[in-house]
Enzyme design. Sequence first.
Site, mmCIF file in Angstrom:
data_model
loop_
_atom_site.group_PDB
_atom_site.id
_atom_site.type_symbol
_atom_site.label_atom_id
_atom_site.label_comp_id
_atom_site.label_asym_id
_atom_site.label_seq_id
_atom_site.Cartn_x
_atom_site.Cartn_y
_atom_site.Cartn_z
ATOM 1 N NE ARG A 14 -3.825 2.002 2.576
ATOM 2 C CZ ARG A 14 -4.411 2.450 3.663
ATOM 3 N NH1 ARG A 14 -4.005 2.031 4.866
ATOM 4 N NH2 ARG A 14 -5.408 3.311 3.589
ATOM 5 C CG ASN A 40 -4.781 4.022 -0.363
ATOM 6 O OD1 ASN A 40 -4.968 3.191 0.515
ATOM 7 N ND2 ASN A 40 -4.130 3.748 -1.480
ATOM 8 C CB SER A 41 -10.397 2.444 0.085
ATOM 9 O OG SER A 41 -11.118 3.240 -0.813
ATOM 10 C CD GLN A 42 -11.440 0.894 7.423
ATOM 11 O OE1 GLN A 42 -12.389 1.616 7.136
ATOM 12 N NE2 GLN A 42 -11.369 0.242 8.554
ATOM 13 N N PRO A 43 -7.931 -0.585 4.171
ATOM 14 C CG PRO A 43 -5.668 -0.981 4.626
ATOM 15 C CD PRO A 43 -6.785 -0.005 4.887
#
Length: 189
Positions: A14, A40-43
């Site tokens: 990431r 950047n989206s939450q994993p």
Amino acid sequence: MDDPIRAAMAAVAREDFLPEGQRKHASTDAPLAIGWGQTNSQPHTVEAMLRLLDLGPGMRVLDVGAGSGWTTALLAHLVGEDGSVIGVEIVPELRDLASAALSGYDPEHVRVELAERGVLGWPAEAPYDRVLVSAAARSLPTPLVDQLGDGGLLVVPVRGRMTRVVRSADGGTTVTEHGAYRFVPLLDW
């Protein structure tokens, strides 16, 4: 590792898709700002979306709202060398950053395009086996459903609910919801 999604998330760092100042937070399970009002989206959320997509080797995938390119790279890992992924991003600077982050990938296999004014998705290369949208839509984005092939599948947050759409051979759809999520809004022209 028997779980292909966890393997992809372990293989695609990431931090390589984050601005310098955010890289130290790459292991945080939270959305991270990448500029221009985008994240950047939450994993954990990305993992849930990838599971709903039910990806397989050789699939053609469209990644709408590609942002920094992290989900585009994850999708490319999951469809393998016989598949292809087209990311679409509306913010020119993010498209450039995503393209730079993906520079080590084969452009015949994965790339990020700048969204065209007035066009949702990338209809020029439709149909797709899968479409992933990483931004919240106000309503089900019919133009993206129309870009699915027979048996194709769309995952998109709609009004805060993760929505999964499966397109049948006769053009009909089956729509299901899979929990509440928060996303930046799907930008339109």
